[in-house]
Structure formats: structure tokens, C-alpha cells
Design a protein around this motif. Structure first.
Motif, short mmCIF file in Angstrom:
data_model
loop_
_atom_site.label_atom_id
_atom_site.label_comp_id
_atom_site.label_asym_id
_atom_site.label_seq_id
_atom_site.Cartn_x
_atom_site.Cartn_y
_atom_site.Cartn_z
N ARG A 1 1.21 -1.30 -0.01
CA ARG A 1 -0.02 0.13 -0.27
C ARG A 1 0.71 1.51 -0.16
O ARG A 1 0.64 2.35 -1.07
CB ARG A 1 -1.26 0.14 1.14
N GLY B 1 1.59 3.99 -2.73
CA GLY B 1 0.95 5.14 -2.50
C GLY B 1 2.02 6.26 -2.63
O GLY B 1 1.61 7.83 -3.52
N GLU C 1 2.26 6.64 -6.84
CA GLU C 1 1.57 7.87 -7.47
C GLU C 1 1.54 9.65 -6.94
O GLU C 1 1.33 10.36 -7.79
CB GLU C 1 -0.05 6.98 -7.01
N SER D 1 3.18 10.45 -1.61
CA SER D 1 2.37 9.56 -0.27
C SER D 1 1.69 11.34 0.21
O SER D 1 1.30 11.08 1.15
CB SER D 1 2.50 8.45 0.38
N TYR E 1 -3.79 8.74 -3.65
CA TYR E 1 -3.46 6.70 -4.50
C TYR E 1 -3.90 7.30 -5.99
O TYR E 1 -4.11 6.21 -6.93
CB TYR E 1 -4.21 6.17 -4.24
N PHE F 1 -8.75 2.65 -1.01
CA PHE F 1 -7.72 1.58 -1.77
C PHE F 1 -7.93 0.72 -1.67
O PHE F 1 -7.79 -0.20 -2.14
CB PHE F 1 -6.32 2.29 -0.75
N HIS G 1 -5.03 -1.10 -10.43
CA HIS G 1 -4.76 -0.30 -10.36
C HIS G 1 -4.45 1.61 -11.25
O HIS G 1 -5.13 2.24 -10.85
CB HIS G 1 -4.33 0.15 -8.71
#
Length: 222
Positions: free
Chosen positions: A76, A80, A83, A86, A100, A129, A167
Motif C-alpha cells: 500500500r 501510494g 502515485e 504519499s 492513490y 484503496f 489500480h
């Protein structure tokens, strides 16, 4: 298919970036009949755009994270960071939002219609998420069983790689990629491909994510 009863369970995991993560479980998850899954009438094609990355900065950042290893939390947090670095408040040039980088259409699929509330709530973003990953896992469960451990375009296919690619590109694009053995490729506006995500996020333990057809990102009430 028999309707499954959802059992609310709140798990408060170690705080990361000043937030708490809420997880949700399903009582009968272990009894799922995977052969009865159908994706008819589900929206499968959507994208989540990552921001431009700085590999050197990424290396330093990940080295300074708690030692999460190949756990779900490691998965995760690595995704993150890829993307948005964070950043829960990030909004990119295409309108993708949060840590995300969700698009409005994807958020609506998991029950989020107030984008202002979403961008201001780290807890809701973490729940989103998980819900999106849960929904994608339900859609792709047969493909995970079929292709895990295989090699496509020089990359070993793993469950976490599949979920990360979903994703990025949506589960429909991942289905096409896998079932064409990599011939049906996808790249986003920044040139990031399914192959990139399959490789970068392969090998994490994502068994924590339970497949759920109608997963919704709804925070439990006190």
C-alpha cells in the motif's frame, strides 16, 4: 449466488504518515465459490494516473519508511508513494486525486461521491484503496489463479503485480493484457505500462485483501 453478510471489523494498524488504516472483513470469505464469479455489467476499464517520479527521491523515501517489507502495508505504501509521493492532498493535471490518485469515476464505483470530503480525509482515502483493491481482486480472481507464477514479457506474474496494474489501468485492461499474453498493452498518459507495475509491485503479500464484488469505501461509525 448466495448473498454474503458483511461483518464490520475495525483494525487500527500502525500509524503511517499520521493516519490510521481501517480494514473491513467478510465472515464467509473463506467459503467463496470462485467459479461462480461473473463480471457481467461491471465497469472494468478506468485509469489512475501517477505523478512524475524522481527515482533518487523515491529510493531515499522508501528507505526511511518503517520496515514494512512485502506485507500488505508495504504494498500500500509503495504504491501510494509511486502515485503521489504519499500526498493525500495531491491533485494532478488530469484531476486525479489524493495519495492513490483516484479519478472521480473510480471513486463513484466504490461509493464515494463527495470529492471534497475524500481529499480532506486520509482515513477515507485508505478505505478507498482497500475497497478498490478488493473489487479488483474479485473481478480478476480467475486471472490471478490462471496466470500467477507465469512469465509475461519477461516479468513473473504475481497477485500483487496484477492488483497494482489494475489500480493503474483498470481490471478490464489487465484482463486483456494477461489473456493476450502481453500482446494487448496499455500505457497511461505518463508512459507507465501494465508491465512496469507488474514488475515494480510484484511479490507482495496481498492475501489481506478479500475479494468483494460490491466493495464500498465506507468508514465505520463509532
Amino acid at each position: 449466488m448466495q448473498k454474503r453478510k458483511k461483518i464490520a471489523r475495525i483494525s487500527i494498524l500502525p500509524a503511517i504518515a499520521g493516519t490510521m488504516f481501517f480494514s473491513f472483513s467478510t465472515k464467509d470469505a473463506a467459503k467463496l465459490d470462485l467459479e461462480s464469479f461473473s463480471t457481467a455489467n461491471l465497469e472494468l476499464d478506468y485509469t489512475v494516473e501517477p505523478l512524475l517520479e524522481d527515482p533518487a527521491f523515491e529510493e531515499v523515501h522508501l528507505a526511511n519508511l518503517p520496515k514494512l517489507g512485502k506485507s500488505y502495508l508495504g504494498f500500500r505504501e509503495a504504491l501510494g508513494f509511486k502515485e503521489s509521493r504519499s500526498n493525500y492532498k495531491a491533485v494532478n493535471e488530469f484531476g486525479y486525486m489524493g495519495k492513490y490518485q483516484f479519478g472521480k469515476g473510480t471513486l463513484e464505483l466504490i461509493g464515494i461521491y463527495n470529492t471534497q470530503e475524500f481529499i480532506n480525509s486520509p482515513a477515507l482515502q485508505e478505505a478507498a484503496f482497500y475497497a478498490n483493491s478488493s473489487r479488483n481482486k474479485w473481478i480478476l480472481i480467475r486471472d490471478i489463479k490462471r496466470f500467477e507464477g507465469k512469465t509475461i514479457n519477461g516479468v513473473e506474474v504475481t497477485e500483487s503485480g496484477i492488483l497494482a496494474a489494475a489500480h493503474l489501468a483498470g481490471p478490464g485492461s489487465v484482463k486483456k493484457y494477461l489473456r493476450s499474453w502481453g500482446a494487448h498493452a496499455f500505457s497511461d498518459a505518463f508512459g507507465t505500462s501494465i508491465k512496469n507495475y507488474m514488475k515494480k509491485f510484484g511479490g507482495y503479500d496481498t492475501s489481506f485483501i478479500l475479494p468483494e464484488k460490491r466493495a464500498k469505501a465506507i468508514l465505520p461509525t463509532a
